[in-house]
Write an enzyme that holds these catalytic residues in place. Structure first.
Site, PDB file in Angstrom:
ATOM      1  N   GLY A 151      -3.536   5.136   4.696  1.00  0.00           N
ATOM      2  CA  GLY A 151      -3.860   5.154   3.264  1.00  0.00           C
ATOM      3  C   GLY A 151      -2.606   5.412   2.452  1.00  0.00           C
ATOM      4  O   GLY A 151      -1.654   6.044   2.932  1.00  0.00           O
ATOM      5  N   ASP A 175      -1.365  -0.766  18.687  1.00  0.00           N
ATOM      6  CA  ASP A 175      -0.883   0.148  17.656  1.00  0.00           C
ATOM      7  C   ASP A 175      -0.784   1.578  18.212  1.00  0.00           C
ATOM      8  O   ASP A 175       0.218   2.265  18.010  1.00  0.00           O
ATOM      9  CB  ASP A 175      -1.857   0.079  16.466  1.00  0.00           C
ATOM     10  CG  ASP A 175      -1.583   1.123  15.418  1.00  0.00           C
ATOM     11  OD1 ASP A 175      -0.684   0.898  14.592  1.00  0.00           O
ATOM     12  OD2 ASP A 175      -2.252   2.175  15.418  1.00  0.00           O
ATOM     13  N   GLU A 194      -8.355  -5.038   9.966  1.00  0.00           N
ATOM     14  CA  GLU A 194      -7.613  -6.235   9.539  1.00  0.00           C
ATOM     15  C   GLU A 194      -8.390  -7.494   9.911  1.00  0.00           C
ATOM     16  O   GLU A 194      -9.225  -7.467  10.833  1.00  0.00           O
ATOM     17  CB  GLU A 194      -6.270  -6.309  10.292  1.00  0.00           C
ATOM     18  CG  GLU A 194      -5.424  -5.072  10.176  1.00  0.00           C
ATOM     19  CD  GLU A 194      -4.436  -5.148   9.041  1.00  0.00           C
ATOM     20  OE1 GLU A 194      -4.269  -6.234   8.465  1.00  0.00           O
ATOM     21  OE2 GLU A 194      -3.861  -4.100   8.718  1.00  0.00           O
ATOM     22  N   THR A 224       0.833  -1.217   0.000  1.00  0.00           N
ATOM     23  CA  THR A 224       0.000   0.000   0.000  1.00  0.00           C
ATOM     24  C   THR A 224       0.862   1.259   0.000  1.00  0.00           C
ATOM     25  O   THR A 224       0.749   2.117  -0.884  1.00  0.00           O
ATOM     26  CB  THR A 224      -0.921  -0.011   1.245  1.00  0.00           C
ATOM     27  OG1 THR A 224      -1.653  -1.233   1.234  1.00  0.00           O
ATOM     28  CG2 THR A 224      -1.870   1.163   1.242  1.00  0.00           C
ATOM     29  N   VAL A 225       1.742   1.375   0.980  1.00  0.00           N
ATOM     30  CA  VAL A 225       2.523   2.613   1.118  1.00  0.00           C
ATOM     31  C   VAL A 225       3.657   2.667   0.091  1.00  0.00           C
ATOM     32  O   VAL A 225       3.958   3.726  -0.465  1.00  0.00           O
ATOM     33  CB  VAL A 225       3.075   2.751   2.560  1.00  0.00           C
ATOM     34  CG1 VAL A 225       3.801   4.078   2.724  1.00  0.00           C
ATOM     35  CG2 VAL A 225       1.954   2.637   3.579  1.00  0.00           C
ATOM     36  N   LYS A 229       2.524   4.182  18.899  1.00  0.00           N
ATOM     37  CA  LYS A 229       2.599   5.555  18.388  1.00  0.00           C
ATOM     38  C   LYS A 229       2.803   6.569  19.506  1.00  0.00           C
ATOM     39  O   LYS A 229       3.599   7.498  19.358  1.00  0.00           O
ATOM     40  CB  LYS A 229       1.329   5.861  17.588  1.00  0.00           C
ATOM     41  CG  LYS A 229       1.269   5.070  16.279  1.00  0.00           C
ATOM     42  CD  LYS A 229      -0.090   5.161  15.633  1.00  0.00           C
ATOM     43  CE  LYS A 229      -0.155   4.418  14.319  1.00  0.00           C
ATOM     44  NZ  LYS A 229      -1.526   4.309  13.804  1.00  0.00           N
ATOM     45  N   ILE A 278      -0.268  13.017   8.472  1.00  0.00           N
ATOM     46  CA  ILE A 278      -0.255  14.229   9.316  1.00  0.00           C
ATOM     47  C   ILE A 278       1.185  14.546   9.726  1.00  0.00           C
ATOM     48  O   ILE A 278       1.857  13.692  10.291  1.00  0.00           O
ATOM     49  CB  ILE A 278      -1.089  14.015  10.607  1.00  0.00           C
ATOM     50  CG1 ILE A 278      -2.514  13.606  10.265  1.00  0.00           C
ATOM     51  CG2 ILE A 278      -1.057  15.256  11.476  1.00  0.00           C
ATOM     52  CD1 ILE A 278      -3.336  13.205  11.490  1.00  0.00           C
TER      53      ILE A 278
HETATM   54  P1  NAP Z   1       1.684  -4.000   2.792  1.00  0.00           P
HETATM   55  O1  NAP Z   1       0.644  -3.441   1.895  1.00  0.00           O
HETATM   56  O2  NAP Z   1       1.455  -5.293   3.464  1.00  0.00           O
HETATM   57  O3  NAP Z   1       3.039  -4.105   1.918  1.00  0.00           O
HETATM   58  C1  NAP Z   1       4.183  -4.740   2.394  1.00  0.00           C
HETATM   59  C2  NAP Z   1       5.175  -4.851   1.242  1.00  0.00           C
HETATM   60  O4  NAP Z   1       6.377  -5.393   1.759  1.00  0.00           O
HETATM   61  C3  NAP Z   1       4.743  -5.758   0.100  1.00  0.00           C
HETATM   62  O5  NAP Z   1       5.175  -5.209  -1.110  1.00  0.00           O
HETATM   63  C4  NAP Z   1       5.466  -7.079   0.376  1.00  0.00           C
HETATM   64  O6  NAP Z   1       5.846  -7.768  -0.795  1.00  0.00           O
HETATM   65  C5  NAP Z   1       6.713  -6.581   1.046  1.00  0.00           C
HETATM   66  N1  NAP Z   1       7.234  -7.525   2.040  1.00  0.00           N
HETATM   67  C6  NAP Z   1       6.734  -7.776   3.276  1.00  0.00           C
HETATM   68  N2  NAP Z   1       7.498  -8.664   3.911  1.00  0.00           N
HETATM   69  C7  NAP Z   1       8.478  -9.001   3.060  1.00  0.00           C
HETATM   70  C8  NAP Z   1       9.584  -9.884   3.136  1.00  0.00           C
HETATM   71  N3  NAP Z   1       9.812 -10.630   4.211  1.00  0.00           N
HETATM   72  N4  NAP Z   1      10.408  -9.988   2.070  1.00  0.00           N
HETATM   73  C9  NAP Z   1      10.167  -9.239   0.955  1.00  0.00           C
HETATM   74  N5  NAP Z   1       9.151  -8.375   0.836  1.00  0.00           N
HETATM   75  C10 NAP Z   1       8.308  -8.268   1.877  1.00  0.00           C
HETATM   76  O7  NAP Z   1       2.069  -2.954   3.941  1.00  0.00           O
HETATM   77  P2  NAP Z   1       1.726  -1.383   4.007  1.00  0.00           P
HETATM   78  O8  NAP Z   1       0.312  -1.210   4.402  1.00  0.00           O
HETATM   79  O9  NAP Z   1       2.227  -0.717   2.783  1.00  0.00           O
HETATM   80  O10 NAP Z   1       2.591  -0.943   5.260  1.00  0.00           O
HETATM   81  C11 NAP Z   1       3.986  -0.739   5.174  1.00  0.00           C
HETATM   82  C12 NAP Z   1       4.468  -0.013   6.427  1.00  0.00           C
HETATM   83  O11 NAP Z   1       3.837   1.260   6.498  1.00  0.00           O
HETATM   84  C13 NAP Z   1       4.130  -0.726   7.743  1.00  0.00           C
HETATM   85  O12 NAP Z   1       5.183  -0.537   8.650  1.00  0.00           O
HETATM   86  C14 NAP Z   1       2.895  -0.002   8.215  1.00  0.00           C
HETATM   87  O13 NAP Z   1       2.738  -0.043   9.624  1.00  0.00           O
HETATM   88  C15 NAP Z   1       3.209   1.410   7.769  1.00  0.00           C
HETATM   89  N6  NAP Z   1       2.043   2.252   7.600  1.00  0.00           N
HETATM   90  C16 NAP Z   1       1.038   1.840   6.774  1.00  0.00           C
HETATM   91  C17 NAP Z   1      -0.065   2.663   6.613  1.00  0.00           C
HETATM   92  C18 NAP Z   1      -1.183   2.262   5.682  1.00  0.00           C
HETATM   93  O14 NAP Z   1      -2.110   3.033   5.502  1.00  0.00           O
HETATM   94  N7  NAP Z   1      -1.131   1.091   5.049  1.00  0.00           N
HETATM   95  C19 NAP Z   1      -0.145   3.878   7.306  1.00  0.00           C
HETATM   96  C20 NAP Z   1       0.910   4.270   8.138  1.00  0.00           C
HETATM   97  C21 NAP Z   1       2.009   3.450   8.270  1.00  0.00           C
HETATM   98  P3  NAP Z   1       4.770  -8.354  -1.861  1.00  0.00           P
HETATM   99  O15 NAP Z   1       4.126  -7.125  -2.473  1.00  0.00           O
HETATM  100  O16 NAP Z   1       5.542  -9.127  -2.822  1.00  0.00           O
HETATM  101  O17 NAP Z   1       3.799  -9.150  -1.032  1.00  0.00           O
END
Ligand code: NAP
Length: 436
Positions: A305, A198, A187, A12-13, A202, A133
C-alpha cells in the site's frame, strides 16, 4: 542544509513517498530538509494524485541518476530493467540509493553492493520486504547481536488475502482469485504472488541479512498456493490448523565439524492455530524471528500500500540524511558497518530432501478394506511415523484419507509416496502440504 531527492517513479509508492515529503508537519524535523528535486516517470501528461510541479517531471530517468545536484536517488519503478541499470548508474555517480525493489535486490544484491561499497554510498531497502513493517533495519541493527535461528514470515499480502477468504468462506482458490483481481488485491497476472516467486525474493533478502551471507535465489525452493483446495483448508481446520503461505529461512542442525547449512523455502503450510502467525489475516504481513538470546519476536503490519510502503521508503531517506548531516565529509568507502551489506560468502542451502518436518497428505483411494493398512505399511517401510490417519469422506466412489506425519526427512517421505502411488487401491495423492 537540504537534501535533494531524485525520485524514479510516481506510481503507488512514489505518490505515497511524495505525499510524506510534501507534508513534513508533525514528522521528524529532518523531513523538512528533504526536497523533491526531480521525478522520473514514463508519461508526463498522466494525471497525478499528488501536487508535483510539471517542471520537475521528466522521462529522462538516466539524467536524474547522473544529476550532480541529486544526493539520494529513490528507485520506485519496479521490475528488473531499467531499475537495476539506473540504481547502478546512480551509485556510479556517487548517489545514495533507496529502493523498494525486492526483485532487483534479490537477484543483483552482489553487483549493487559491490558497486556501492566501492563508491562509498548507501543502498537502503526497508520497503522491499514487508512494506511498512520495519524488518530490514531491525535485522541489521537492533537484532544484530543475536544468533538468528529462524525467520518465518507471511510476506505476501495477496496470497494471505486469498487464503483468508478461502478459510472464511469455504471457497475455492480460483473463485477467490478472480474476485481478488476484480477488487484490486491481485494483479491481472498473479503468477509472481500466487506461485511464491515474490515471497522467495523476500525471504532471500531476509535470509541474507539474518544469516550473514549471500543467497542464490535459484536455490530458494518455492511452491505457491494454486493447488491448495477448499477441502484441505476444511480438513486443516478440523485438525487444528490454518493454511498460510510461509517463507522460511532456518539454520539446520548439522553434525559437528560440518559446514553450516540453511533451509530457505516458500510453501503453503499448516500452521497450528495457537501459533502467532495463524492469526495474521487478509492483506497483513508478519515476520516471526527466533534468535538467541532474544527468543521469539514478531513484526506485524501492512505489507503493502502507498502509505505503509512510503513510510519505510522515507525512513530510509531520513537514515541516510541524518548520517550525511553528522559527517562533515561524504562517507568514504569504509561505510557505516550497520548500514552496509558487505557479505562476501554464499550461504550453503540444504536440499529439500534433507528438510525434517511434519507432512499433511490427502489421498483418494478405492473404498476397499485394508487400504489404511497398506498406506501404513508403505510409510513404515521408510521410517515415516504417523501422528493421525482419518478417513474423512468420499469424493464420488473414492474414499478420502488424510494423514499427518510426525517429523520425517522429506526424502524418506517422498520415497514412501512413490511406493504409495504404485498401490492398486490408491487413485491419487490429492494434496501434500508441510506442517509447521
Ligand atoms: P507502480 O504503481 O506501477 O509505479 C511505477 C512508477 O514508475 C510509475 O510512476 C511509472 O511511470 C514509473 N515507471 C515504470 N517504468 C518506467 C520506465 N521504464 N520509465 C519511466 N518511468 C517508469 O509501482 P508501485 O506499486 O509504486 O511499486 C514500485 C516499487 O515498490 C516496486 O519495486 C514494488 O515491488 C515496490 N513495492 C510496492 C508496494 C505496493 O504496495 N505497491 C509495496 C512494497 C514494495 P508512469 O506513472 O508515468 O506510468
Amino acid at each position: 542544509m537540504s537534501f535533494k531527492i531524485g525520485l524514479l517513479g510516481l506510481g503507488t509508492v512514489g505518490t505515497g513517498t511524495a505525499e510524506i515529503l510534501l507534508s513534513p508537519e508533525g514528522r521528524h524535523p529532518l523531513v523538512q530538509e528533504l526536497e523533491i528535486y526531480r521525478v522520473g516517470v514514463r508519461d508526463i501528461s498522466k494525471p497525478r494524485d499528488v501536487q508535483i510541479s510539471k517542471e520537475i517531471l521528466t522521462t529522462d530517468l538516466e539524467a536524474i541518476a547522473k544529476d550532480p545536484e541529486v544526493d539520494i536517488v529513490v528507485e520506485l519503478l519496479g521490475g528488473l530493467e531499467p531499475a537495476r541499470s539506473l540504481i547502478l548508474k546512480a551509485i556510479a555517480h556517487g548517489k545514495h540509493v533507496v529502493t523498494a525493489n525486492k526483485a532487483v535486490i534479490s537477484r543483483f544484491a552482489e553487483e549493487i553492493y559491490d558497486a556501492a561499497n566501492e563508491k562509498g554510498v548507501y543502498v537502503m531497502l526497508e520497503a522491499a520486504v514487508g512494506g511498512g513493517i520495519p524488518i530490514i533495519q531491525p535485522l541489521k541493527q537492533t537484532l544484530g547481536v543475536n544468533r538468528i535461528q529462524a525467520i518465518t514470515g507471511i510476506v505476501n499480502g495477496t496470497t494471505n488475502y486469498i487464503l483468508t477468504r478461502m478459510q472464511n468462506e469455504g471457497a475455492d482458490f480460483a473463485d477467490v482469485l478472480a474476485d481478488a483481481q476484480k477488487l484490486g488485491y491481485a494483479e491481472a497476472d498473479p503468477t509472481a504472488d500466487v506461485e511464491g516467486f515474490d515471497a522467495a525474493d523476500k525471504i532471500a533478502i531476509l535470509a541474507s541479512l539474518a544469516f550473514g551471507g549471500r543467497i542464490k535465489l535459484e536455490e530458494v525452493y518455492h511452491e505457491g498456493i494454486s493447488k491448495v483446495g477448499a477441502a484441505d483448508i476444511a480438513y486443516a481446520e478440523k485438525l487444528g490448523f490454518v493454511i498460510k503461505l510461509l517463507a522460511v529461512a532456518k539454520q539446520m542442525t548439522v553434525a559437528p565439524n560440518q559446514p553450516e547449512q540453511l533451509q530457505v523455502r516458500v510453501h503453503p503450510t499448516l500452521v497450528p492455530k495457537q501459533h502467532p502467525l495463524a492469526s495474521v489475516s487478509g492483506v497483513y504481513n508478519a515476520i516471526f524471528v527466533e534468535g538467541d538470546p532474544i527468543g521469539q519476536v514478531m513484526f506485524y503490519g501492512r505489507g503493502a500500500g502507498a502509505g505503509p510502503t512510503a513510510s519505510a521508503v522515507v525512513s530510509d531517506i531520513l537514515n541516510i540524511a541524518s548520517i550525511l548531516k553528522t559527517v562533515s565529509q561524504p562517507p568514504t568507502p569504509i561505510l557505516h558497518p550497520l548500514l552496509a551489506c558487505t557479505h562476501q560468502h554464499y550461504c550453503q542451502i540444504a536440499p529439500m530432501d534433507e528438510l525434517v518436518t511434519r507432512f499433511y497428505a490427502r489421498f483418494l483411494t478405492n473404498d476397499s478394506p485394508g487400504v489404511i493398512g497398506h498406506l501404513g505399511t508403505a510409510f513404515g517401510n521408510q521410517g515415516v511415523s504417523l501422528e493421525s490417519v482419518v478417513q474423512t469422506g468420499f469424493q464420488g466412489d473414492l474414499a478420502e484419507i488424510v494423514v499427518v506425519t510426525h517429523d520425517v526427512r522429506e526424502g524418506n517421505f517422498r520415497q514412501a509416496l512413490a511406493e504409495i502411488r504404485s498401490l492398486e487401491a490408491v487413485d491419487s495423492i490429492a494434496s501434500l502440504l508441510r506442517v509447521l
